[in-house]
Design an enzyme around this catalytic site. Structure first.
Site, PDB file in Angstrom:
ATOM      1  N   CYS A 112      32.113  -5.302  69.253  1.00 19.54           N
ATOM      2  CA  CYS A 112      32.812  -5.052  70.521  1.00 19.54           C
ATOM      3  C   CYS A 112      31.921  -5.270  71.739  1.00 19.54           C
ATOM      4  CB  CYS A 112      33.382  -3.642  70.553  1.00 19.54           C
ATOM      5  SG  CYS A 112      34.563  -3.365  69.236  1.00 19.54           S
ATOM      6  N   HIS A 247      35.091  -0.947  77.820  1.00 20.22           N
ATOM      7  CA  HIS A 247      35.643  -1.452  76.567  1.00 20.22           C
ATOM      8  C   HIS A 247      36.862  -0.598  76.207  1.00 20.22           C
ATOM      9  CE1 HIS A 247      36.187  -2.841  72.594  1.00 20.22           C
ATOM     10  NE2 HIS A 247      35.646  -1.798  71.993  1.00 20.22           N
ATOM     11  N   ASN A 277      42.539  -2.474  70.754  1.00 19.15           N
ATOM     12  CA  ASN A 277      41.113  -2.798  70.819  1.00 19.15           C
ATOM     13  C   ASN A 277      40.930  -4.255  70.399  1.00 19.15           C
ATOM     14  OD1 ASN A 277      38.385  -3.143  70.427  1.00 19.15           O
ATOM     15  ND2 ASN A 277      38.090  -1.256  69.249  1.00 19.15           N
TER      16      ASN A 277
HETATM   17  N1  ACO Z   1      48.495   8.149  61.852  1.00 18.66           N
HETATM   18  C1  ACO Z   1      48.619   9.458  61.539  1.00 18.66           C
HETATM   19  N2  ACO Z   1      47.572  10.215  61.172  1.00 18.66           N
HETATM   20  C2  ACO Z   1      46.358   9.635  61.132  1.00 18.66           C
HETATM   21  C3  ACO Z   1      46.168   8.278  61.463  1.00 18.66           C
HETATM   22  C4  ACO Z   1      47.311   7.534  61.829  1.00 18.66           C
HETATM   23  N3  ACO Z   1      47.232   6.227  62.161  1.00 18.66           N
HETATM   24  N4  ACO Z   1      44.872   7.986  61.341  1.00 18.66           N
HETATM   25  C5  ACO Z   1      44.249   9.102  60.951  1.00 18.66           C
HETATM   26  N5  ACO Z   1      45.152  10.097  60.821  1.00 18.66           N
HETATM   27  C6  ACO Z   1      44.915  11.487  60.395  1.00 18.66           C
HETATM   28  C7  ACO Z   1      43.683  11.643  59.547  1.00 18.66           C
HETATM   29  O1  ACO Z   1      43.944  11.366  58.197  1.00 18.66           O
HETATM   30  C8  ACO Z   1      43.359  13.103  59.784  1.00 18.66           C
HETATM   31  O2  ACO Z   1      44.209  13.886  58.982  1.00 18.66           O
HETATM   32  P1  ACO Z   1      43.664  15.246  58.290  1.00 18.66           P
HETATM   33  O3  ACO Z   1      43.303  16.157  59.432  1.00 18.66           O
HETATM   34  O4  ACO Z   1      44.847  15.688  57.495  1.00 18.66           O
HETATM   35  O5  ACO Z   1      42.485  14.833  57.461  1.00 18.66           O
HETATM   36  C9  ACO Z   1      43.755  13.336  61.229  1.00 18.66           C
HETATM   37  O6  ACO Z   1      44.671  12.283  61.549  1.00 18.66           O
HETATM   38  C10 ACO Z   1      42.576  13.277  62.195  1.00 18.66           C
HETATM   39  O7  ACO Z   1      41.787  12.135  61.876  1.00 18.66           O
HETATM   40  P2  ACO Z   1      40.572  11.700  62.767  1.00 18.66           P
HETATM   41  O8  ACO Z   1      39.937  10.469  62.196  1.00 18.66           O
HETATM   42  O9  ACO Z   1      39.685  12.888  63.011  1.00 18.66           O
HETATM   43  O10 ACO Z   1      41.353  11.328  64.122  1.00 18.66           O
HETATM   44  P3  ACO Z   1      40.775  11.017  65.527  1.00 18.66           P
HETATM   45  O11 ACO Z   1      41.373  11.899  66.517  1.00 18.66           O
HETATM   46  O12 ACO Z   1      39.272  10.902  65.504  1.00 18.66           O
HETATM   47  O13 ACO Z   1      41.363   9.558  65.818  1.00 18.66           O
HETATM   48  C11 ACO Z   1      40.590   7.267  65.804  1.00 18.66           C
HETATM   49  C12 ACO Z   1      41.035   8.465  64.955  1.00 18.66           C
HETATM   50  C13 ACO Z   1      41.723   6.867  66.703  1.00 18.66           C
HETATM   51  C14 ACO Z   1      40.184   6.127  64.877  1.00 18.66           C
HETATM   52  C15 ACO Z   1      39.358   7.680  66.672  1.00 18.66           C
HETATM   53  O14 ACO Z   1      38.439   8.374  65.878  1.00 18.66           O
HETATM   54  C16 ACO Z   1      38.657   6.543  67.363  1.00 18.66           C
HETATM   55  O15 ACO Z   1      39.174   5.932  68.274  1.00 18.66           O
HETATM   56  N6  ACO Z   1      37.366   6.284  66.989  1.00 18.66           N
HETATM   57  C17 ACO Z   1      36.502   5.350  67.719  1.00 18.66           C
HETATM   58  C18 ACO Z   1      36.853   3.913  67.507  1.00 18.66           C
HETATM   59  C19 ACO Z   1      35.814   3.038  68.219  1.00 18.66           C
HETATM   60  O16 ACO Z   1      35.415   3.300  69.330  1.00 18.66           O
HETATM   61  N7  ACO Z   1      35.321   2.004  67.530  1.00 18.66           N
HETATM   62  C20 ACO Z   1      34.243   1.231  68.126  1.00 18.66           C
HETATM   63  C21 ACO Z   1      34.628  -0.101  68.470  1.00 18.66           C
HETATM   64  S1  ACO Z   1      35.441  -0.965  67.148  1.00 18.66           S
HETATM   65  C22 ACO Z   1      34.449  -2.306  66.701  1.00 18.66           C
HETATM   66  O17 ACO Z   1      33.276  -2.401  66.975  1.00 18.66           O
HETATM   67  C23 ACO Z   1      35.111  -3.404  65.868  1.00 18.66           C
END
Ligand code: ACO
Length: 320
Positions: A112, A247, A277
């Protein structure tokens, strides 16, 4: 001598996939995706539509905006993590598409942060007089390495391309760029498979694997620190920033950084709702959006940042 942005462009695939469209295949909901990420829809490349196809459209837009011809381009830096081929690099493929011959063409892989890394390199070449018209691209078809059965990542990514042209100027343009990497967290965000290790996991292609929650926390820390570093190195307070162009990985990450900067969201360019993203394409597409809709104007001070797999992260402070 400075390098200045003289034109920008972007291209998105025509096909739009909404959160509702994803509900059919994944155990997720429109509301969860929107509330946890800010994403409402994303553009996905058509079958056969490649990263360089999108980049060509963005580059032609940037050339038009700058009033330059393709033949003027004398340096190409192309940031992508989803190249058309292992080689030639996408910079060389784009060079051929544009009918340019002879100039150096680089491919940069920094996930990214690819565009910020590419911009930093091109800035140095322009500043030292080695390039007079540098084409800098961030373009991706992340849909090709998305695991459409993994709800933790399939909801996040989209395809697109952004491009900027840089030219030398005695007036301030790019004021500073800052790049960092920390390879020790590579296991939190990576794509499986590869040339040297083989493409057997799963067979035929690599897919993104991410421990989202841990990436989120580290991204907020790294980005907070790099925006402070950028302001400090330029002797500026956050209030001097006219536009923050982050980003577009997660709206909650963007809001957290804006809050730390003390910048109201009215001064942040946000495109994530429509694009998801798009990795290396997200910053140049957001920049182009702000310029074309008249929010970012000549003389404005713009702070860009990105964070991605590697981990890599970077920033650029730009006088438009
Ligand atoms: N739909 C419904 N529920 C979901 C989904 C979904 N799509 N995805 C995860 N959940 C659930 C999980 O299973 C978890 O359930 P549990 O509590 O029963 O175990 C719950 O939601 C919380 O999961 P988290 O992973 O803690 O959710 P979070 O609030 O962190 O959101 C996300 C996940 C959106 C991926 C977030 O962590 C994020 O944006 N991370 C950063 C991404 C990023 O910046 N990447 C860098 C760039 S990408 C690159 O370089 C290619």
């Amino acid at each position: 001598m400075f390098s200045r942005i003289i034109g920008t462009g972007r291209q998105l695939p025509e096909r739009v996939v909404s959160n509702r469209d994803l509900e059919g295949n994944l155990d997720t909901s429109e509301e969860w995706i929107r509330e946890r990420t800010g994403i409402e829809r994303r553009h996905i490349a058509a079958d056969g539509e490649t990263t360089v196809d999108l980049a060509e459209g963005a580059a032609r837009e940037a050339l038009k905006a700058a009033g330059r011809q393709a033949a003027d381009v004398d340096f190409i830096v192309f940031g992508t993590t989803t190249p058309d081929l292992v080689f030639p690099n996408c910079g060389a493929l784009l060079q051929a598409r544009l009918g340019i011959r002879g100039c150096a063409a680089l491919g940069i892989e920094a996930a990214c942060s690819g565009f910020i890394y590419a911009l930093s390199i091109a800035d140095k070449y322009v500043r030292c007089g080695e390039a007079k018209c540098a084409l800098v691209v961030g373009a991706e078809t992340l849909s090709r390495i998305t695991d459409w059965n993994d709800r933790g990542t399939a909801i996040l990514f989209g395809d697109g391309a952004g491009a900027v042209l840089l030219a030398p100027s005695e007036e301030p343009g790019i004021l500073s760029t800052h790049l960092h990497a920390d390879g020790s967290h590579g296991d939190l965000l990576f794509a499986t498979g590869g040339v040297s290790r083989g493409f057997n996991d799963p067979p035929g292609r690599g897919v993104i694997r991410m421990r989202g929650h841990e990436v989120f926390r580290l991204a907020v820390n790294a980005l907070s620190s790099i925006v402070e570093e950028t302001l400090h190195r330029n002797g500026l307070e956050a209030q001097a920033i006219d536009w923050f162009v982050p980003h577009q990985a997660n709206l909650r990450i963007i809001q957290a950084i804006a809050r730390k900067l003390g910048l109201p969201m009215e001064r942040v360019i946000v495109t994530i709702q429509d694009q998801g993203n798009t990795s290396a394409a997200s910053v140049p597409m957001a920049l182009d959006t702000g310029i074309r809709d008249g929010r970012i104007r000549p003389g404005h001070l713009v702070l860009c940042e990105a964070f991605g797999g590697g981990f890599t992260w970077g920033s650029a402070l730009i006088r438009m």
